[in-house]
Design a protein around this motif. Sequence first.
Motif, PDB file in Angstrom:
ATOM      1  N   ASP A  78       1.527  -0.438  -3.761  1.00 12.32           N
ATOM      2  CA  ASP A  78       2.709  -1.634  -3.391  1.00 12.32           C
ATOM      3  C   ASP A  78       3.658  -1.193  -4.368  1.00 12.32           C
ATOM      4  O   ASP A  78       3.627  -1.340  -5.759  1.00 12.32           O
ATOM      5  CB  ASP A  78       2.009  -2.958  -3.778  1.00 12.32           C
ATOM      6  CG  ASP A  78       2.959  -3.910  -3.740  1.00 12.32           C
ATOM      7  OD1 ASP A  78       4.030  -3.722  -3.100  1.00 12.32           O
ATOM      8  OD2 ASP A  78       3.105  -5.120  -4.524  1.00 12.32           O
ATOM      9  N   ALA A  79       4.932  -1.018  -3.968  1.00 15.32           N
ATOM     10  CA  ALA A  79       6.104  -0.723  -4.555  1.00 15.32           C
ATOM     11  C   ALA A  79       7.174  -1.780  -4.303  1.00 15.32           C
ATOM     12  O   ALA A  79       8.302  -1.540  -4.621  1.00 15.32           O
ATOM     13  CB  ALA A  79       6.895   0.840  -4.146  1.00 15.32           C
ATOM     14  N   VAL A  80       6.972  -2.856  -3.782  1.00 21.66           N
ATOM     15  CA  VAL A  80       7.721  -3.937  -3.306  1.00 21.66           C
ATOM     16  C   VAL A  80       7.383  -5.349  -3.861  1.00 21.66           C
ATOM     17  O   VAL A  80       8.064  -6.125  -4.119  1.00 21.66           O
ATOM     18  CB  VAL A  80       8.115  -4.136  -1.885  1.00 21.66           C
ATOM     19  CG1 VAL A  80       8.727  -2.830  -1.178  1.00 21.66           C
ATOM     20  CG2 VAL A  80       6.568  -4.073  -1.014  1.00 21.66           C
TER      21      VAL A  80
ATOM     22  N   VAL B 253      -2.685   1.847   2.011  1.00 19.86           N
ATOM     23  CA  VAL B 253      -1.790   1.160   2.709  1.00 19.86           C
ATOM     24  C   VAL B 253      -0.355   1.022   1.410  1.00 19.86           C
ATOM     25  O   VAL B 253      -0.474   0.429   0.596  1.00 19.86           O
ATOM     26  CB  VAL B 253      -1.898  -0.272   3.084  1.00 19.86           C
ATOM     27  CG1 VAL B 253      -0.872  -1.006   3.974  1.00 19.86           C
ATOM     28  CG2 VAL B 253      -3.182  -0.268   3.920  1.00 19.86           C
ATOM     29  N   HIS B 254       0.472   2.050   1.903  1.00 18.43           N
ATOM     30  CA  HIS B 254       1.597   2.330   0.952  1.00 18.43           C
ATOM     31  C   HIS B 254       2.755   1.235   1.529  1.00 18.43           C
ATOM     32  O   HIS B 254       3.320   1.485   2.480  1.00 18.43           O
ATOM     33  CB  HIS B 254       2.022   3.532   1.018  1.00 18.43           C
ATOM     34  CG  HIS B 254       0.998   4.610   0.701  1.00 18.43           C
ATOM     35  ND1 HIS B 254       0.741   5.089  -0.604  1.00 18.43           N
ATOM     36  CD2 HIS B 254       0.244   5.160   1.471  1.00 18.43           C
ATOM     37  CE1 HIS B 254      -0.201   6.025  -0.354  1.00 18.43           C
ATOM     38  NE2 HIS B 254      -0.681   5.932   0.781  1.00 18.43           N
ATOM     39  N   LEU B 255       3.028   0.181   0.762  1.00 17.71           N
ATOM     40  CA  LEU B 255       4.050  -0.660   0.955  1.00 17.71           C
ATOM     41  C   LEU B 255       5.441  -0.130   0.191  1.00 17.71           C
ATOM     42  O   LEU B 255       5.669  -0.054  -1.085  1.00 17.71           O
ATOM     43  CB  LEU B 255       3.848  -2.239   0.502  1.00 17.71           C
ATOM     44  CG  LEU B 255       2.764  -2.728   1.260  1.00 17.71           C
ATOM     45  CD1 LEU B 255       2.508  -4.176   0.615  1.00 17.71           C
ATOM     46  CD2 LEU B 255       2.665  -2.611   2.583  1.00 17.71           C
ATOM     47  N   LEU B 256       6.528   0.064   0.920  1.00 13.45           N
ATOM     48  CA  LEU B 256       7.543   1.150   0.444  1.00 13.45           C
ATOM     49  C   LEU B 256       8.708   0.564   0.712  1.00 13.45           C
ATOM     50  O   LEU B 256       8.924   0.251   1.989  1.00 13.45           O
ATOM     51  CB  LEU B 256       7.409   2.553   1.012  1.00 13.45           C
ATOM     52  CG  LEU B 256       6.204   3.403   0.693  1.00 13.45           C
ATOM     53  CD1 LEU B 256       6.058   4.409   1.700  1.00 13.45           C
ATOM     54  CD2 LEU B 256       5.951   3.417  -0.684  1.00 13.45           C
ATOM     55  N   PRO B 257       9.688   0.782  -0.176  1.00 11.92           N
ATOM     56  CA  PRO B 257      11.204   0.511   0.068  1.00 11.92           C
ATOM     57  C   PRO B 257      11.702   1.518   0.793  1.00 11.92           C
ATOM     58  O   PRO B 257      11.060   3.036   0.657  1.00 11.92           O
ATOM     59  CB  PRO B 257      12.020   0.380  -1.253  1.00 11.92           C
ATOM     60  CG  PRO B 257      10.974   1.378  -2.312  1.00 11.92           C
ATOM     61  CD  PRO B 257       9.693   0.808  -1.813  1.00 11.92           C
TER      62      PRO B 257
ATOM     63  N   SER C 227      -7.641   7.414   5.553  1.00 11.90           N
ATOM     64  CA  SER C 227      -6.283   7.159   6.231  1.00 11.90           C
ATOM     65  C   SER C 227      -5.332   6.783   5.287  1.00 11.90           C
ATOM     66  O   SER C 227      -5.827   5.982   4.420  1.00 11.90           O
ATOM     67  CB  SER C 227      -6.498   5.943   7.148  1.00 11.90           C
ATOM     68  OG  SER C 227      -7.271   6.388   8.462  1.00 11.90           O
ATOM     69  N   ASP C 228      -3.882   7.030   5.484  1.00  8.08           N
ATOM     70  CA  ASP C 228      -2.888   6.584   4.408  1.00  8.08           C
ATOM     71  C   ASP C 228      -1.865   6.188   5.581  1.00  8.08           C
ATOM     72  O   ASP C 228      -1.314   6.638   6.437  1.00  8.08           O
ATOM     73  CB  ASP C 228      -2.312   7.646   3.822  1.00  8.08           C
ATOM     74  CG  ASP C 228      -3.095   7.860   2.657  1.00  8.08           C
ATOM     75  OD1 ASP C 228      -3.006   7.515   1.635  1.00  8.08           O
ATOM     76  OD2 ASP C 228      -3.936   8.701   2.746  1.00  8.08           O
ATOM     77  N   ALA C 229      -1.482   4.598   5.439  1.00  9.29           N
ATOM     78  CA  ALA C 229      -0.695   3.892   6.111  1.00  9.29           C
ATOM     79  C   ALA C 229       0.708   3.778   5.292  1.00  9.29           C
ATOM     80  O   ALA C 229       0.657   3.389   4.204  1.00  9.29           O
ATOM     81  CB  ALA C 229      -0.911   2.732   6.742  1.00  9.29           C
ATOM     82  N   LEU C 230       1.780   4.403   5.740  1.00  4.42           N
ATOM     83  CA  LEU C 230       2.981   4.174   5.119  1.00  4.42           C
ATOM     84  C   LEU C 230       3.947   3.126   5.886  1.00  4.42           C
ATOM     85  O   LEU C 230       4.409   3.440   7.027  1.00  4.42           O
ATOM     86  CB  LEU C 230       3.865   5.613   5.169  1.00  4.42           C
ATOM     87  CG  LEU C 230       3.395   6.562   3.967  1.00  4.42           C
ATOM     88  CD1 LEU C 230       2.176   7.154   4.475  1.00  4.42           C
ATOM     89  CD2 LEU C 230       4.326   7.560   3.856  1.00  4.42           C
ATOM     90  N   ILE C 231       4.588   2.090   5.039  1.00  2.00           N
ATOM     91  CA  ILE C 231       5.237   1.282   5.834  1.00  2.00           C
ATOM     92  C   ILE C 231       6.451   0.681   5.159  1.00  2.00           C
ATOM     93  O   ILE C 231       6.345   0.544   3.933  1.00  2.00           O
ATOM     94  CB  ILE C 231       4.462  -0.092   5.899  1.00  2.00           C
ATOM     95  CG1 ILE C 231       2.947   0.283   6.717  1.00  2.00           C
ATOM     96  CG2 ILE C 231       5.120  -1.484   6.582  1.00  2.00           C
ATOM     97  CD1 ILE C 231       1.988  -0.653   6.737  1.00  2.00           C
ATOM     98  N   VAL C 232       7.589   0.855   5.595  1.00  2.00           N
ATOM     99  CA  VAL C 232       8.950   0.469   4.934  1.00  2.00           C
ATOM    100  C   VAL C 232       8.974  -0.911   5.134  1.00  2.00           C
ATOM    101  O   VAL C 232       8.564  -1.612   6.127  1.00  2.00           O
ATOM    102  CB  VAL C 232       9.903   1.100   5.897  1.00  2.00           C
ATOM    103  CG1 VAL C 232      11.200   0.480   5.342  1.00  2.00           C
ATOM    104  CG2 VAL C 232      10.190   2.488   5.996  1.00  2.00           C
ATOM    105  N   ALA C 233       9.040  -1.769   3.765  1.00  2.00           N
ATOM    106  CA  ALA C 233       8.723  -2.936   3.642  1.00  2.00           C
ATOM    107  C   ALA C 233       9.921  -3.750   3.319  1.00  2.00           C
ATOM    108  O   ALA C 233       9.810  -5.032   3.015  1.00  2.00           O
ATOM    109  CB  ALA C 233       7.777  -3.280   2.876  1.00  2.00           C
TER     110      ALA C 233
END
Length: 239
Positions: free
Chosen positions: A68-70, A107-111, A148-154
């Motif tokens: 989590d980066a957000v 699950v990667h929460l990303l700017p 699995s790796d999910a990348l999500i612009v958050a």
Amino acid sequence: MSAPHKLGIAATLSLLLLLPVPASCAASDERMIDGFVRVVFSSEFSGPFGSGHYVRKFAGPVRFALDDAVGGKRRRAAERFLRSLPGAIHGLDARLVQPGASPNFVVHLLPRRDYQRVGRQVYGNPFMTVPGSCIVRARYDSRGIVRSDALIVADEGDRLFRRCLVEEVLQGLGPLDDDAEAPQSVFNDRSTASGFTAYDRIILNMLCDDRLRPGMSEAEVRPLLPGILRSARRRVRAR
């Protein structure tokens, strides 16, 4: 079909062409079975060893972790969704693990500014351009999905975040293709759906039925699907 026990790689991309589709009644058995076969036995993107035209699912427990980066409400929403999945999908052994554990689904929460950098790390390719606003990379072979790796612009709005979170997490569990004919489904990029719809709950309940094993071919699975669909419909109605 990919060679047995060779690692296949698939990625699913949310193009998010959120064009309206007509509202529809509950899908017929024929439509549900056709939709299941479409999303389970092919891939939106093919890996180096082929698309893996067999059942792809985790053979054992799924252990989610958040990168989590957000923070804030995005993290809380992701945690709620991940924790809700075992109750919504019969047969899914999944939980959210704490930092320091060994997850097999991150699950990667990303700017937006970090999306390319983290995507290149996940893919191990410093030169690629990671498409879209969210994507999932699933690594699997005929024995099952191993990671699995999910990348999500958050940081670009609630609707985009919700749609991306649901679609990429669900696809990372195994239904790795899209279906342009699915009614109100996150597997249909023309759908306005942004939540875990009844249609998609049925698809995931079918996939996680213990009668289906990783590596099974479409020919092996087809005769089982009417019974599996009946069970999935009962489970979704019972919620």
